[in-house]
Design a protein around this motif. Sequence first.
Motif, PDB file in Angstrom:
ATOM      1  N   GLU A   1       0.857  -1.184   0.000  1.00 30.52           N
ATOM      2  CA  GLU A   1       0.000   0.000   0.000  1.00 30.52           C
ATOM      3  C   GLU A   1       0.894   1.235   0.000  1.00 30.52           C
ATOM      4  O   GLU A   1       1.881   1.295   0.732  1.00 30.52           O
ATOM      5  N   PRO A   2       0.552   2.221  -0.818  1.00 25.29           N
ATOM      6  CA  PRO A   2       1.364   3.448  -0.799  1.00 25.29           C
ATOM      7  C   PRO A   2       1.165   4.191   0.521  1.00 25.29           C
ATOM      8  O   PRO A   2       0.074   4.205   1.079  1.00 25.29           O
ATOM      9  N   THR A   3       2.247   4.748   1.006  1.00 29.57           N
ATOM     10  CA  THR A   3       2.148   5.489   2.267  1.00 29.57           C
ATOM     11  C   THR A   3       1.504   6.844   1.989  1.00 29.57           C
ATOM     12  O   THR A   3       1.837   7.507   0.996  1.00 29.57           O
ATOM     13  N   PRO A   4       0.573   7.264   2.841  1.00 26.57           N
ATOM     14  CA  PRO A   4      -0.070   8.560   2.609  1.00 26.57           C
ATOM     15  C   PRO A   4       0.920   9.710   2.764  1.00 26.57           C
ATOM     16  O   PRO A   4       1.763   9.701   3.656  1.00 26.57           O
TER      17      PRO A   4
END
Length: 104
Positions: A33-36
């Motif tokens: 998951e891409p980090t926010p």
Amino acid sequence: PFFSPLVFMAMEFFVRSAGRVGFDRTIFFNYQEPTPVPYAAAKGEMEEKGIISSYNMSHNEKYIDAYKALQVTEASIKQRSSHSMMSRLSLCQEFDSETSRKSV
């Protein structure tokens, strides 16, 4: 060349059937998951890369000419409308003064 459509169909079947049974894509595809990222930081990165970071036309180099044309058009419309309002006002004042003279 002959097997490529068959391989494609087999892979599609596998991916679709695995998705139905709750296949975890993180294990198979090594998906992370891409980090926010906060908007301010992302906006800075976008501007460095030359990516548009605003919906404002004046901030986009491709639309700056259109933005300037719209500004000129808006100014001329405002000038015309203020001129026409002044002429309407003067006509109304003339009409009022004529009707007041006739009624006396």
